[in-house]
Design an enzyme around this catalytic site. Structure first.
Site, mmCIF file in Angstrom:
data_model
loop_
_atom_site.group_PDB
_atom_site.id
_atom_site.type_symbol
_atom_site.label_atom_id
_atom_site.label_comp_id
_atom_site.label_asym_id
_atom_site.label_seq_id
_atom_site.Cartn_x
_atom_site.Cartn_y
_atom_site.Cartn_z
ATOM 1 C CD GLU A 1 -2.839 -1.084 2.454
ATOM 2 O OE1 GLU A 1 -2.432 -0.604 3.521
ATOM 3 O OE2 GLU A 1 -3.977 -1.549 2.306
ATOM 4 C CB CYS B 1 3.277 8.125 2.281
ATOM 5 S SG CYS B 1 3.832 7.053 3.608
ATOM 6 C CB CYS C 1 8.148 -4.112 8.225
ATOM 7 S SG CYS C 1 9.553 -3.272 8.992
ATOM 8 C CB CYS D 1 7.589 -1.205 15.628
ATOM 9 S SG CYS D 1 9.209 -0.831 14.932
ATOM 10 C CB CYS E 1 3.983 -0.580 13.325
ATOM 11 S SG CYS E 1 4.029 -0.600 11.533
ATOM 12 N N GLY F 1 7.376 -1.058 5.556
ATOM 13 C CA GLY F 1 8.779 -1.459 5.517
ATOM 14 C C GLY F 1 9.712 -0.440 6.147
ATOM 15 C CD GLU F 2 14.182 1.043 8.923
ATOM 16 O OE1 GLU F 2 13.466 1.416 9.857
ATOM 17 O OE2 GLU F 2 15.002 1.805 8.362
ATOM 18 C CB SER G 1 10.683 7.254 7.957
ATOM 19 O OG SER G 1 10.338 6.910 9.259
ATOM 20 C CB SER H 1 9.996 5.634 14.174
ATOM 21 O OG SER H 1 8.863 5.348 14.906
ATOM 22 C CG LEU H 2 13.039 8.663 20.217
ATOM 23 C CD1 LEU H 2 14.411 8.053 19.967
ATOM 24 C CD2 LEU H 2 13.178 10.042 20.846
ATOM 25 C CG ASN I 1 -3.020 6.946 13.333
ATOM 26 O OD1 ASN I 1 -3.780 7.879 13.562
ATOM 27 N ND2 ASN I 1 -1.832 7.108 12.769
ATOM 28 C CB CYS J 1 1.584 7.329 10.958
ATOM 29 S SG CYS J 1 3.296 7.048 11.187
HETATM 30 FE FE1 SF4 Z 1 8.490 -1.600 10.221
HETATM 31 FE FE2 SF4 Z 1 8.261 1.062 10.467
HETATM 32 FE FE3 SF4 Z 1 6.283 -0.538 11.249
HETATM 33 FE FE4 SF4 Z 1 8.534 -0.508 12.674
HETATM 34 S S1 SF4 Z 1 7.127 1.210 12.395
HETATM 35 S S2 SF4 Z 1 7.388 -2.350 12.019
HETATM 36 S S3 SF4 Z 1 10.046 -0.178 11.030
HETATM 37 S S4 SF4 Z 1 7.028 -0.284 9.143
#
Ligand code: SF4
Length: 338
Positions: free
Chosen positions: A87, A101, A108, A112, A115, A154-155, A186, A209-210, A285, A328
């Site tokens: 997406e 975006c 990923c 996290c 997410c 993804g990262e 990011s 992303s802290l 979110n 996000c």
């Molecule tokens: Fe991957 Fe970013 Fe989600 Fe962490 S926040 S799981 S790095 S997509």
């Protein structure tokens, strides 16, 4: 089937069995202009157009299979020939500025806890060409996109080469001509990737992303912190900033009862010290299956007060696109890792 984006003339000639380099250039120029049907590439000989249409259908490998729109945010799901689905989102600031975006991976690996993409696991990396295809497909929705954030699924730094190759391609003056200053990569804090980006020395923006400036809490909800704790992350950011002299963004996803108390604000203040950084507060979110809570308005206001009293530069992002899961941390597709 391989994407035709981010390819040299020689690559295109070989992939498409072309006789002449100028034919490759015509195809690339058309793709940059958003012409994705070989039939419409009228500078190519008719027989060649017919053959390419027959062999490949479209000049893009990605196909929009779903489109949803809310609050001037448009989310599309794109399917690739191997069945991978990602997406990506077109965001609007309401004043005529559009941002793409983009996703860099299918799923990923970072996991996290807050997410949705993280629940998919990593299915595969996207190629640079596939990432650029996302940009073309979002552009074809009808508005000129001037900014790019690599903040989708993804990262991006875990798929470093493809993400950077895509950024380079999107930047090329003879191509999409998007300034690096209008691009943001990011990361969840992959220190080796940040170091590589520092060495590259291109003026691309960096967002981290802290989420928490407490090692225990961060390690609990972001696995990456177990390998690259806050001290290492901060050192990498200081090096990046020393080279680049560009303001960083620290994304702070607000999780009720986890990272919104006074102590969290003080830890954040201590992490920010010495960095030129803007903290971007993002109230979480909702994703029902993940078990966190979005902070109340009162909790948000109190945290803002704390940040102000500690002299922290911050903004707050009221996410658009929640209702279509385009905000996000909400991107995910059906294809999960087995
Ligand atoms: Fe991957 Fe970013 Fe989600 Fe962490 S926040 S799981 S790095 S997509």
């Amino acid at each position: 089937m391989e994407s035709l984006l981010c390819k040299t003339d020689k690559d295109l000639m070989s992939i498409l069995s072309l006789d002449k380099p100028f034919q490759a250039r015509i195809i690339r120029d058309n793709l940059i202009k958003g012409v994705t049907s070989f039939d419409e590439m009228t500078s190519l000989p008719k027989a060649l157009r017919e053959r390419l249409s027959k062999e490949r259908g479209s000049a893009l490998t990605g196909r929009i299979i779903r489109k949803e729109e809310a609050d001037s945010t448009v989310k599309i799901a794109v399917s690739f020939p191997d069945g991978a689905i990602i997406e990506c989102v077109r965001l609007s600031d309401g004043a005529g500025r559009y941002t793409a975006c983009l996703s860099s991976q299918v799923g990923c690996a970072m996991g996290c806890a807050f997410c949705k993409t993280g629940t998919m696991g990593l299915i595969r990396n996207l190629t640079a060409g596939e990432i650029v295809e996302e940009f073309i497909l979002l552009s074809l929705l009808g508005e000129r996109i001037s900014h790019i954030v690599f903040m989708g699924m993804g990262e991006a730094l875990h798929n470093f080469t493809a993400s950077i190759d895509a950024a380079m391609d999107l930047h090329r003056e003879s191509g999409f001509d998007i300034s690096f200053r209008k691009m943001t990569i990011s990361t969840c804090g992959l220190v080796p990737g940040i170091n590589k980006l520092t060495e590259l020395d291109i003026p691309i923006r960096l967002a981290v992303s802290l989420v928490s400036a407490d090692d225990d809490i961060r390690s609990d909800i972001m696995k990456v912190n177990r390998s690259y704790p806050l001290k290492e992350l901060k050192d990498a950011l200081l090096r990046f900033q020393h080279h680049q002299d560009r303001r960083l963004t620290l994304e702070y996803c607000m999780l009720s009862g986890v990272n919104t108390d006074r102590k969290s604000a003080e830890q954040l203040a201590s992490f920010v010290k010495g960095l030129d950084a803007l903290v971007n507060l993002i109230p979480w979110n909702p994703i029902p299956e993940l078990g966190f809570r979005t902070p109340s308005e009162e909790e948000i206001r109190q945290f803002e007060k704390d940040l102000k009293s500690l002299g922290i530069n911050y903004t707050i992002r009221r996410s658009k696109g929640r209702s279509i899961s385009g905000a996000c941390g909400q991107l995910a597709t059906e294809a999960r890792k087995n």
